[in-house]
Design a protein around this motif. Structure first.
Motif, mmCIF file in Angstrom:
data_model
loop_
_atom_site.group_PDB
_atom_site.id
_atom_site.type_symbol
_atom_site.label_atom_id
_atom_site.label_comp_id
_atom_site.label_asym_id
_atom_site.label_seq_id
_atom_site.Cartn_x
_atom_site.Cartn_y
_atom_site.Cartn_z
ATOM 1 N N THR A 12 0.825 -1.202 0.000
ATOM 2 C CA THR A 12 0.000 0.000 0.000
ATOM 3 C C THR A 12 0.864 1.259 0.000
ATOM 4 O O THR A 12 1.918 1.288 0.637
ATOM 5 C CB THR A 12 -0.890 0.040 1.258
ATOM 6 N N LEU A 278 -7.344 -2.030 2.741
ATOM 7 C CA LEU A 278 -7.700 -0.829 1.966
ATOM 8 C C LEU A 278 -6.918 0.403 2.421
ATOM 9 O O LEU A 278 -7.145 1.496 1.910
ATOM 10 C CB LEU A 278 -9.203 -0.557 2.081
ATOM 11 N N TYR A 281 -5.994 2.979 -0.030
ATOM 12 C CA TYR A 281 -6.854 2.840 -1.220
ATOM 13 C C TYR A 281 -8.224 3.460 -1.019
ATOM 14 O O TYR A 281 -9.050 3.450 -1.927
ATOM 15 C CB TYR A 281 -6.993 1.360 -1.605
ATOM 16 N N THR A 397 -10.871 7.431 -3.743
ATOM 17 C CA THR A 397 -10.216 6.204 -4.203
ATOM 18 C C THR A 397 -9.196 6.586 -5.275
ATOM 19 O O THR A 397 -9.360 7.619 -5.941
ATOM 20 C CB THR A 397 -11.245 5.217 -4.796
ATOM 21 N N LEU A 459 -6.930 -2.552 -6.728
ATOM 22 C CA LEU A 459 -5.879 -2.081 -5.816
ATOM 23 C C LEU A 459 -4.507 -2.332 -6.445
ATOM 24 O O LEU A 459 -3.611 -1.480 -6.414
ATOM 25 C CB LEU A 459 -5.970 -2.777 -4.457
ATOM 26 N N ALA A 462 -3.864 0.143 -9.106
ATOM 27 C CA ALA A 462 -3.534 1.461 -8.556
ATOM 28 C C ALA A 462 -2.064 1.521 -8.169
ATOM 29 O O ALA A 462 -1.378 2.514 -8.390
ATOM 30 C CB ALA A 462 -4.418 1.758 -7.350
#
Ligand SMILES: Cc1cc2nc3c(=O)[nH]c(=O)nc-3n(C[C@H](O)[C@H](O)[C@H](O)COP(=O)(O)OP(=O)(O)OC[C@H]3O[C@@H](n4cnc5c(N)ncnc54)[C@H](O)[C@@H]3O)c2cc1C
Length: 472
Positions: A12, A278, A281, A397, A459, A462
């Motif tokens: 992340t 998350l 995200y 997001t 995700l 991204a």
């Protein structure tokens, strides 16, 4: 007991640590005008039930409309428990700027760059569908939420932004986008129609405004009447594998643990507090809005009949709606603004909706007076002008569209969150769509753009594309 995380979360990007809603949010104009809602603090001191078939976390428009849609599809109301960390509707749904405003073409190029031209078109078409869905819903159920179906203006305040809009309009049209409902006003005609002397051009199309807290409260009241149970001041603090063999998940709260089959995360920017994968995200972005009591220049027959987005550039803009009944003007401001200090801009990434920022107030009032400047304007009487300022937290997001659908890595858990500041223009099809999925429907049954569907692939994409924040 293992916590509810997928086995291999993608790497992340760094950001603010996830958070539950903070305990002392400020009140918005919408909150201040709905303190009599009987379920505002429902069950605030009661222990939770031990089991429920469905647990919906979050009492904003997403959570309330998911409950409504499940019940409308035949789920008995008494199988649903809604958990809310603070008072009912204390999140963004009770603190927005009141627009139910579909994008008509402006976002096309930015969406196309992220999702491709077909999805970009669908995103824009979807927002138009939502306007009609809200209008139809409010009329069908006679919802007293002050919904006003009118038109909206995108007012271009600089030649550069007028050129950007013209390019977006042509790009959307060239891609086959329907712009038959959009009217263009140039130069003096734009100034006359919008009453903005600086207007270079304006685009006008159908849009609406509402009292968002009244809408969410009506939804909650309606599902409670049908047996659903709302627990306020009762945050879900963890979702764990259930200790009971006949249930999948245990949702822990400070007032008890509820075993359940299905959990919905309609928790906006707070989603990552319960879904750690998350983190990064779905991120918080603090926005501010203001209510103004109009002077006589904007009262009675001089009130604004249309809503507006007044734009110096893509990221520097202001918005207004004017309410029919009390004439209150709600003045929204963009979260980016080149005129604000670095210090003020830095606090946008925040979960703190307990206060407001004075520099933003000063800028908004200064700009309002410039944008609607009139010769010989009367001075404000005591009681006119700024009434209130408030903040709220938007869930962003990396690819600018919401997460809707099953969290496949956590069977029985679902998400409907991350509306990137467009919730009023998106939730009214996303929430019913999620209810369909929960009841066994396919993605096609939802009718939503495919790019809204939650999936770990989004995700991963991204991370690959280095997307760290919304394009907005
Ligand atoms: C200042 C401002 C202006 C805006 N203007 C507009 C506009 O004009 N038009 C538009 O379309 N959109 C606008 N938005 C965005 C819009 O308000 C949101 O997209 C929408 O309200 C999101 O609804 P929601 O139900 O998903 O989230 P929310 O309304 O935020 O609801 C989520 C709820 O979940 C609760 N919660 C979170 N975590 C937990 C937990 N662990 N346990 C229990 N409860 C939890 C929160 O307290 C909150 O009540 C604006 C937002 C802000 C802040």
């Amino acid at each position: 007991m293992p916590s509810a995380q997928p086995a291999t979360p993608p790497a992340t990007p760094p950001g603010l640590e996830p958070s539950l809603p903070l305990p002392s949010p400020c009140l918005s104009y919408w909150h201040r005008t709905t303190r009599g809602f009987p379920h505002l603090n429902a069950n605030e001191n009661n222990p939770t039930p031990e089991t429920a078939d469905y647990i919906i976390i979050g009492s904003g428009i997403s959570g309330a409309l998911i409950a409504f849609s499940l019940i409308s599809s035949g789920v008995p109301g008494n199988e649903i428990v809604i958990l809310e960390a603070r008072e009912a509707v204390s999140g963004a749904s009770g603190r927005n700027a009141g627009h139910v405003r579909p994008d008509a073409f402006r976002g096309y190029a930015a969406y196309a760059a992220v999702h491709g031209p077909e999805q970009a078109k669908k995103i824009i078409v979807e927002e138009r569908k939502v306007l009609h869905a809200v209008d139809e819903f409010v009329r069908k159920y006679n919802v007293p939420c002050d919904f006003d179906l009118t038109t909206t203006f995108d007012v271009c305040l600089t030649p550069e932004f007028a050129a950007y809009e013209a390019k977006s309009f042509e790009a959307y049209k060239a891609a086959g986008g329907d712009v038959s409902h959009v009217q263009f006003h140039d130069g003096d005609e734009a100034k006359r129609r919008t009453r903005v002397p600086e207007a270079v051009a304006a685009y006008e199309w159908p849009a609406g405004s509402s009292h968002p807290a009244k809408l969410a409260q009506w939804l909650l009241g309606s599902v409670i009447d049908k047996g659903a149970q709302l627990w306020t001041h009762c945050p879900a603090i963890a979702v764990m594998e259930s200790e009971h063999s006949e249930y999948r998940w245990d949702v822990r709260t400070p007032r008890g643990t509820i075993a359940t089959q299905k959990v919905v995360h309609s928790t906006n920017a707070y989603a990552a507090a319960l879904l750690p994968h998350l983190n990064g995200y779905i991120t918080p972005n603090r926005a501010q809005a203001h209510s103004l009591v109009p002077t006589s220049a904007f009262s009675a027959k001089n009130a604004f009949a249309s809503t507006m987005s007044l734009r110096y550039s893509l990221h520097h803009f202001y918005s207004i709606i004017q309410r029919k009944g009390d004439g209150t003007i709600v003045l929204g401001v963009s979260r980016s603004n080149p005129e604000l200090s670095a210090e003020t801009l830095a606090i946008r990434e925040s979960f703190d909706d307990g206060a407001f920022n004075q520099e933003i107030v000063d800028d908004a009032l200064k700009r309002f007076n410039i944008m609607f400047s009139r010769d010989g304007a009367e001075s404000e009487r005591h009681g006119e002008g700024l009434d209130h300022a408030w903040t709220g937290i938007i869930g962003m997001t990396p690819d600018s569209v919401p997460y809707v659908g099953a969290i496949e890595e956590l069977p029985g858990q679902y998400i409907c969150a991350g509306f990137n500041g467009h919730g009023m223009a998106r939730i009214f099809t996303c929430a019913p769509g999620l209810a369909k999925l929960m009841l066994g429907g396919s993605w096609e049954d939802t009718g939503l753009p495919e790019c809204f569907q939650y999936g770990k692939n989004r995700l991963v994409k991204a991370v690959r594309k280095g997307q760290k924040g919304s394009v907005w």
